[in-house]
Design an enzyme around this catalytic site. Structure first.
Site, PDB file in Angstrom:
ATOM      1  N   GLU A  40       1.161  -0.768   4.097  1.00  0.00           N
ATOM      2  CA  GLU A  40       1.055   0.322   3.115  1.00  0.00           C
ATOM      3  C   GLU A  40       0.788   1.633   3.850  1.00  0.00           C
ATOM      4  O   GLU A  40       0.168   1.667   4.910  1.00  0.00           O
ATOM      5  CB  GLU A  40      -0.106  -0.012   2.173  1.00  0.00           C
ATOM      6  CG  GLU A  40      -0.427   1.033   1.120  1.00  0.00           C
ATOM      7  CD  GLU A  40      -1.701   0.714   0.360  1.00  0.00           C
ATOM      8  OE1 GLU A  40      -1.880   1.282  -0.722  1.00  0.00           O
ATOM      9  OE2 GLU A  40      -2.522  -0.099   0.845  1.00  0.00           O
ATOM     10  N   LYS A 111       3.344   2.143  -6.418  1.00  0.00           N
ATOM     11  CA  LYS A 111       2.154   1.313  -6.662  1.00  0.00           C
ATOM     12  C   LYS A 111       1.630   1.503  -8.086  1.00  0.00           C
ATOM     13  O   LYS A 111       1.352   2.631  -8.516  1.00  0.00           O
ATOM     14  CB  LYS A 111       1.083   1.669  -5.638  1.00  0.00           C
ATOM     15  CG  LYS A 111      -0.157   0.793  -5.663  1.00  0.00           C
ATOM     16  CD  LYS A 111      -1.092   1.230  -4.544  1.00  0.00           C
ATOM     17  CE  LYS A 111      -2.343   0.384  -4.472  1.00  0.00           C
ATOM     18  NZ  LYS A 111      -3.252   0.856  -3.395  1.00  0.00           N
ATOM     19  N   CYS A 148      -0.969  -3.813  -1.868  1.00  0.00           N
ATOM     20  CA  CYS A 148      -2.412  -3.844  -1.664  1.00  0.00           C
ATOM     21  C   CYS A 148      -3.207  -4.256  -2.916  1.00  0.00           C
ATOM     22  O   CYS A 148      -3.264  -5.430  -3.263  1.00  0.00           O
ATOM     23  CB  CYS A 148      -2.869  -2.492  -1.128  1.00  0.00           C
ATOM     24  SG  CYS A 148      -4.490  -2.518  -0.296  1.00  0.00           S
TER      25      CYS A 148
END
Length: 271
Positions: A40, A111, A148
């Protein structure tokens, strides 16, 4: 896909200078692989919680994607990496994964779940992506994308598994702290077992982050795992193993999620 898919999981730290990260990208020692996964925010580390990210955000046709495409063209295979992408709000960019090969950008995923936890407030500096699962074809294999903190929300992986996606890729910058390696390893393994799929989770190294990039197979066995230092680890994804695991454990077919769950019945206990 006619044979196993080879993955290279590249556990390397990124700097807060995008130009430095592009230079690092050009010199990474990566073995041959069909799919290369970087962490990331490899384009620009998030840095301190009070740092503005907007000035370093880029478009999807900007310098970082160009550099990643050039590296993929030179190396071969498909590459996945995280970046800070410009949004409609100059002060709040997206935290985005990009998927490229030698021909350029193939997919992107913004995200969904921002890291507002453990004392951090990612939503102060970033804007969340739309609640839309993203998958991409890599050599005939469908790959689902997560980032994540998404790992803590099993419903996203579950939604990707509706299409029987055999591989979930999770680039991360999993912040170090008490129990954090345990949380990481447990949830990566859980997402693999409950979705009967491979999970390739790639983090940044210690000391700021936890490392432990890993590939877990559909039975929950760890195929390969790094420690907490810089590392590149290689593993294979076998669709034959996915088929075997789903035949012995057809839980994806046994789900009863064709309608929303009703409200829970609450029973009073007397006495």
């Amino acid at each position: 896909m006619s044979g196993p898919l080879t993955l290279a999981l590249v556990q390397v730290a990124s700097a807060q200078d995008p130009a430095e990260n592009r230079e690092r990208l050009a010199h990474l020692d990566v073995p041959p692989a069909d799919l290369v996964v970087l962490p990331e925010v490899f384009q620009r580390d998030l840095g301190r919680p009070d740092e503005e990210l907007g000035p370093d955000a880029e478009d999807l046709d900007g310098p970082f994607v160009e550099a990643l495409t050039a590296r993929a063209a030179d190396h071969g295979g498909t590459w996945v990496a995280g970046m800070i992408e410009r949004s409609h709000d100059a002060q709040h960019p997206f935290n985005t994964l990009v998927v490229v090969d030698g021909d350029g950008l193939q997919a992107s995923y913004r995200k969904i779940h921002l890291y507002d936890s453990f004392g951090y407030k990612e939503s102060d500096r970033l804007v969340a992506g739309e609640r839309t699962p993203v998958q991409v074809d890599v050599g005939g294999l469908r790959v689902g994308l997560m980032t994540c903190y998404d790992l803590r929300f099993p419903e996203l992986a579950r939604e990707l598994s509706r299409d029987a996606v055999p591989l979930l890729v999770v680039p991360a910058a999993w912040v170090a702290g008490p129990r954090k390696v345990h949380h990481w390893r447990t949830m990566v393994t859980a997402r693999a077992i409950e979705n009967v799929a491979y999970v390739a989770a790639v983090g940044q190294p210690a000391p700021r982050y936890t490392g432990h990039s890993m590939l877990v197979d559909p039975r929950g066995d760890v195929v390969v795992e790094a420690g907490d230092a810089d590392a590149v680890v290689v593993g294979e994804v076998s669709t034959a193993l996915v088929d075997e695991a789903r035949a012995e454990n057809p839980s994806l077919l046994n789900r009863r999620d064709d309608a929303p769950w009703p409200s829970a019945r609450v029973h009073a206990v007397q006495g």
